[in-house]
Design an enzyme around this catalytic site. Structure first.
Site, PDB file in Angstrom:
ATOM      1  N   ARG A  99      33.972  41.164  36.575  1.00 47.82           N
ATOM      2  CA  ARG A  99      33.569  42.561  36.399  1.00 47.82           C
ATOM      3  C   ARG A  99      33.859  43.387  37.641  1.00 47.82           C
ATOM      4  O   ARG A  99      33.732  44.595  37.626  1.00 47.82           O
ATOM      5  CB  ARG A  99      32.068  42.642  36.114  1.00 47.82           C
ATOM      6  CG  ARG A  99      31.682  42.120  34.753  1.00 47.82           C
ATOM      7  CD  ARG A  99      30.328  42.624  34.372  1.00 47.82           C
ATOM      8  NE  ARG A  99      29.342  42.338  35.393  1.00 47.82           N
ATOM      9  CZ  ARG A  99      28.040  42.469  35.223  1.00 47.82           C
ATOM     10  NH1 ARG A  99      27.568  42.911  34.093  1.00 47.82           N
ATOM     11  NH2 ARG A  99      27.219  42.189  36.187  1.00 47.82           N
ATOM     12  N   TYR A 100      34.171  42.700  38.723  1.00 52.03           N
ATOM     13  CA  TYR A 100      34.408  43.382  39.995  1.00 52.03           C
ATOM     14  C   TYR A 100      35.723  42.890  40.566  1.00 52.03           C
ATOM     15  O   TYR A 100      36.101  41.742  40.343  1.00 52.03           O
ATOM     16  CB  TYR A 100      33.280  43.054  40.988  1.00 52.03           C
ATOM     17  CG  TYR A 100      31.894  43.370  40.492  1.00 52.03           C
ATOM     18  CD1 TYR A 100      31.434  44.680  40.487  1.00 52.03           C
ATOM     19  CD2 TYR A 100      31.057  42.365  40.032  1.00 52.03           C
ATOM     20  CE1 TYR A 100      30.165  44.980  40.036  1.00 52.03           C
ATOM     21  CE2 TYR A 100      29.777  42.657  39.582  1.00 52.03           C
ATOM     22  CZ  TYR A 100      29.331  43.965  39.581  1.00 52.03           C
ATOM     23  OH  TYR A 100      28.077  44.251  39.135  1.00 52.03           O
ATOM     24  N   ARG A 103      34.958  39.760  43.210  1.00 49.44           N
ATOM     25  CA  ARG A 103      34.185  38.570  42.896  1.00 49.44           C
ATOM     26  C   ARG A 103      34.221  38.246  41.412  1.00 49.44           C
ATOM     27  O   ARG A 103      34.351  39.153  40.579  1.00 49.44           O
ATOM     28  CB  ARG A 103      32.749  38.670  43.399  1.00 49.44           C
ATOM     29  CG  ARG A 103      31.993  39.909  43.011  1.00 49.44           C
ATOM     30  CD  ARG A 103      31.048  40.279  44.179  1.00 49.44           C
ATOM     31  NE  ARG A 103      30.006  41.196  43.819  1.00 49.44           N
ATOM     32  CZ  ARG A 103      30.172  42.524  43.760  1.00 49.44           C
ATOM     33  NH1 ARG A 103      31.371  43.052  43.950  1.00 49.44           N
ATOM     34  NH2 ARG A 103      29.163  43.289  43.462  1.00 49.44           N
ATOM     35  N   CYS A 112      20.449  24.108  30.607  1.00 51.31           N
ATOM     36  CA  CYS A 112      19.493  24.481  31.659  1.00 51.31           C
ATOM     37  C   CYS A 112      18.352  23.475  31.614  1.00 51.31           C
ATOM     38  O   CYS A 112      18.087  22.877  30.570  1.00 51.31           O
ATOM     39  CB  CYS A 112      18.923  25.866  31.414  1.00 51.31           C
ATOM     40  SG  CYS A 112      20.179  27.152  31.293  1.00 51.31           S
ATOM     41  N   CYS A 116      14.584  29.547  29.686  1.00 46.79           N
ATOM     42  CA  CYS A 116      13.681  30.662  29.962  1.00 46.79           C
ATOM     43  C   CYS A 116      13.580  31.501  28.701  1.00 46.79           C
ATOM     44  O   CYS A 116      14.597  31.835  28.091  1.00 46.79           O
ATOM     45  CB  CYS A 116      14.229  31.528  31.085  1.00 46.79           C
ATOM     46  SG  CYS A 116      14.674  30.572  32.533  1.00 46.79           S
ATOM     47  N   CYS A 119      15.673  34.649  28.748  1.00 44.77           N
ATOM     48  CA  CYS A 119      17.079  34.478  29.139  1.00 44.77           C
ATOM     49  C   CYS A 119      17.962  35.615  28.630  1.00 44.77           C
ATOM     50  O   CYS A 119      17.881  36.031  27.489  1.00 44.77           O
ATOM     51  CB  CYS A 119      17.611  33.152  28.598  1.00 44.77           C
ATOM     52  SG  CYS A 119      19.352  32.919  29.002  1.00 44.77           S
ATOM     53  N   ARG A 121      21.343  35.321  28.989  1.00 43.30           N
ATOM     54  CA  ARG A 121      22.627  34.710  28.582  1.00 43.30           C
ATOM     55  C   ARG A 121      22.381  33.891  27.320  1.00 43.30           C
ATOM     56  O   ARG A 121      22.683  32.720  27.253  1.00 43.30           O
ATOM     57  CB  ARG A 121      23.141  33.792  29.690  1.00 43.30           C
ATOM     58  CG  ARG A 121      23.741  34.539  30.831  1.00 43.30           C
ATOM     59  CD  ARG A 121      25.172  34.080  31.078  1.00 43.30           C
ATOM     60  NE  ARG A 121      25.801  34.974  32.030  1.00 43.30           N
ATOM     61  CZ  ARG A 121      25.611  34.877  33.343  1.00 43.30           C
ATOM     62  NH1 ARG A 121      24.869  33.921  33.845  1.00 43.30           N
ATOM     63  NH2 ARG A 121      26.193  35.735  34.132  1.00 43.30           N
ATOM     64  N   ASP A 281      17.452  42.565  31.219  1.00 41.04           N
ATOM     65  CA  ASP A 281      18.599  42.994  30.411  1.00 41.04           C
ATOM     66  C   ASP A 281      18.194  43.169  28.948  1.00 41.04           C
ATOM     67  O   ASP A 281      17.187  42.627  28.509  1.00 41.04           O
ATOM     68  CB  ASP A 281      19.725  41.965  30.522  1.00 41.04           C
ATOM     69  CG  ASP A 281      20.323  41.955  31.914  1.00 41.04           C
ATOM     70  OD1 ASP A 281      20.592  43.039  32.438  1.00 41.04           O
ATOM     71  OD2 ASP A 281      20.491  40.859  32.483  1.00 41.04           O
ATOM     72  N   ASP A 318      21.401  46.089  35.257  1.00 39.45           N
ATOM     73  CA  ASP A 318      22.741  45.761  34.800  1.00 39.45           C
ATOM     74  C   ASP A 318      23.101  46.719  33.677  1.00 39.45           C
ATOM     75  O   ASP A 318      22.378  46.808  32.692  1.00 39.45           O
ATOM     76  CB  ASP A 318      22.765  44.323  34.272  1.00 39.45           C
ATOM     77  CG  ASP A 318      23.638  43.448  35.132  1.00 39.45           C
ATOM     78  OD1 ASP A 318      24.822  43.788  35.282  1.00 39.45           O
ATOM     79  OD2 ASP A 318      23.129  42.440  35.640  1.00 39.45           O
ATOM     80  N   LYS A 325      26.320  46.257  38.039  1.00 37.96           N
ATOM     81  CA  LYS A 325      24.940  46.479  38.447  1.00 37.96           C
ATOM     82  C   LYS A 325      24.792  47.828  39.150  1.00 37.96           C
ATOM     83  O   LYS A 325      25.700  48.279  39.831  1.00 37.96           O
ATOM     84  CB  LYS A 325      24.518  45.382  39.419  1.00 37.96           C
ATOM     85  CG  LYS A 325      24.561  43.990  38.815  1.00 37.96           C
ATOM     86  CD  LYS A 325      24.193  42.956  39.863  1.00 37.96           C
ATOM     87  CE  LYS A 325      24.235  41.548  39.317  1.00 37.96           C
ATOM     88  NZ  LYS A 325      25.614  41.092  39.020  1.00 37.96           N
TER      89      LYS A 325
HETATM   90  C1  LIG Z   1      26.005  39.925  39.171  1.00 41.97           C
HETATM   91  C2  LIG Z   1      27.386  39.547  39.060  1.00 41.97           C
HETATM   92  C3  LIG Z   1      28.177  39.356  40.208  1.00 41.97           C
HETATM   93  C4  LIG Z   1      27.616  39.454  41.608  1.00 41.97           C
HETATM   94  O1  LIG Z   1      27.164  40.731  41.929  1.00 41.97           O
HETATM   95  P1  LIG Z   1      26.421  40.958  43.324  1.00 41.97           P
HETATM   96  O2  LIG Z   1      25.951  42.367  43.260  1.00 41.97           O
HETATM   97  O3  LIG Z   1      27.418  40.692  44.391  1.00 41.97           O
HETATM   98  O4  LIG Z   1      25.296  39.967  43.396  1.00 41.97           O
HETATM   99  C5  LIG Z   1      29.498  39.034  40.027  1.00 41.97           C
HETATM  100  N1  LIG Z   1      30.043  38.904  38.801  1.00 41.97           N
HETATM  101  C6  LIG Z   1      29.310  39.076  37.691  1.00 41.97           C
HETATM  102  C7  LIG Z   1      29.984  38.929  36.369  1.00 41.97           C
HETATM  103  C8  LIG Z   1      27.951  39.399  37.779  1.00 41.97           C
HETATM  104  O5  LIG Z   1      27.240  39.549  36.660  1.00 41.97           O
HETATM  105  S1  SF4 Z   2      17.833  32.599  32.595  1.00 43.61           S
HETATM  106 FE1  SF4 Z   2      18.959  31.593  30.907  1.00 43.61          FE
HETATM  107  S2  SF4 Z   2      20.780  30.730  31.882  1.00 43.61           S
HETATM  108 FE2  SF4 Z   2      19.313  31.169  33.535  1.00 43.61          FE
HETATM  109  S3  SF4 Z   2      18.155  29.252  33.812  1.00 43.61           S
HETATM  110 FE3  SF4 Z   2      17.002  30.506  32.370  1.00 43.61          FE
HETATM  111  S4  SF4 Z   2      17.700  29.824  30.344  1.00 43.61           S
HETATM  112 FE4  SF4 Z   2      19.212  29.113  31.831  1.00 43.61          FE
END
Ligand SMILES: *Cc1c(COP(=O)(O)O)cnc(C)c1O
Ligand code: SF4
Length: 362
Positions: A99-100, A103, A112, A116, A119, A121, A281, A318, A325
């Site tokens: 996304r960036y 990184r 996991c 959670c 969660c 994801r 989220d 996010d 973010k």
């Molecule tokens: C959160 C995230 C990052 C890291 O973002 P930082 O602001 O540097 O912590 C990088 N890639 C993805 C896809 C993310 O969701």
């Molecule tokens: S937030 Fe989701 S992906 Fe992260 S540790 Fe918890 S269950 Fe696993």
């Protein structure tokens, strides 16, 4: 090849019977989840260790709310999104999310130690298998061809759910392509299964800590900062791995300045640096955990007054759709007229500041 860590698998609980035998009285909403035929959220899984932190008779226990499912998860809201971060649209090769520019994030596994209940994801947690060798190689080659990517996040699911061999193999594959790559391992294991931070895991991470390897944990409540989790965090830091923490703001779990102050101060005391405080989220089935943005900001303003800068994480949201973010902290700039600024500090005191600008270099 062994793919998941045995030391975690042997510690799983995934039946309600275990909870009941442990004296945890399930609420009507929790019983209703276990009785339902299908579930839209992640499966139930908790470690014996994390379950042991639950105060059995307390239906509002913060560990319980994060780990025991409730039928409230089946209430879906129109503004909730299956892929709240739009990650699927930002994936140049399978499992890699970018996304960036500088990184990227690699999805190591969907497994996991604890699923959670909040969660974000949800489409991955409990679903994605560990990566194949071909997937690892394709992602590593992509990173190799993009030197502008300086940092790689290993996430999931939870990378420390992988077997030691697999974890080491993944790190080595990326570092072979890019010896200069900074790595960030995002894991809840030090919180929910600290015994998995074994001497062997520490040795693998320590061997890969050059040029830099960070661990990012998710402590959400002071009750999670136990003797065991403290030991795990300190062991990481002692072998040269800085630990940062991301907290998710959760209604009924940690949505007060008192609770978060205690959490962040106790993290600083074990050398884990509070990095982000996240607004939850928009994942489906998480409405019962949601705190309004207005109240989030109130809590955060209070934290700004109380905490040392070292203990204060950035408040972050996010953006839905994968636009990244946004840090929400108040800038302190009330107004500006040319070089004349009106600034306000955390106590509400405001003062004019005239920016002298940059003088020519001599
Ligand atoms: C959160 C995230 C990052 C890291 O973002 P930082 O602001 O540097 O912590 C990088 N890639 C993805 C896809 C993310 O969701
Ligand atoms: S937030 Fe989701 S992906 Fe992260 S540790 Fe918890 S269950 Fe696993």
């Amino acid at each position: 090849m062994e793919r998941e860590s045995d030391s975690v698998v042997s510690q799983w609980i995934n039946s309600r019977n275990y909870l009941e035998t442990a004296g945890i009285v399930l609420t009507a909403e929790e019983q209703a989840w276990f009785s339902a035929d299908t579930h839209s959220g992640p499966p139930f899984r908790v470690t014996r260790y994390y379950a042991s932190l639950i105060r059995e008779a307390d239906p509002a226990d913060p560990i319980r709310l994060q780990s025991i499912p409730s039928i409230l998860e089946e209430q879906l809201n129109p503004h909730e999104l299956e892929d709240p971060l739009g990650e699927a649209d930002h994936s140049p090769v399978p499992r890699l999310i970018r996304r960036y520019p500088a990184r990227a994030l690699f999805i190591t596994t969907g497994s996991c130690a604890v699923y959670c209940r909040h969660c974000f994801r949800r489409s991955i947690a409990g679903a994605a298998a560990p990566p194949t060798d071909a997937e690892i190689l394709a992602a590593a080659e992509y990173i190799g061809k993009h030197p502008e990517i300086t940092e790689l996040l290993l996430s999931g699911g939870d990378p420390l759910m992988l077997s030691d061999e697999r974890l080491e193999g993944i790190i080595r594959s990326f570092r072979e392509q890019r010896p200069d790559l900074v790595l960030r391992i995002c894991t809840r294991v030090p919180v929910v299964q600290p015994a998995r931070v074994t001497p062997s895991v520490l040795a693998i991470l320590a061997a890969c800590r050059n040029p830099a390897l960070y661990v990012v944990t998710q402590f959400n409540h002071p009750a999670e900062v136990t003797e065991e989790s403290r030991t795990a965090v300190k062991a990481l830091v002692d072998c040269g791995i800085p630990v940062l923490n991301q907290t998710v703001l959760l209604r009924g779990v940690n949505d007060s300045a008192d609770c978060l102050q205690q959490l962040f101060e106790s993290l600083v005391a074990v050398r884990a640096i509070p990095y982000y405080l996240f607004q939850l989220d928009l994942a489906p089935g998480t409405a019962h955990f949601r705190v309004s943005l207005e109240r989030t900001r109130e809590i955060y303003r209070e934290l700004q007054k109380r905490l040392s800068r070292l203990a204060l994480p950035d408040l972050s949201v996010d953006l839905p759709g994968g636009e990244g973010k946004v840090v929400l902290a108040d800038s302190g700039i009330v107004s500006r007229k040319g070089s004349r600024y009106l600034l306000r500090n955390q106590e509400g005191y405001s003062c004019h500041y005239t920016d002298p600008g940059e003088s020519d270099r001599v």
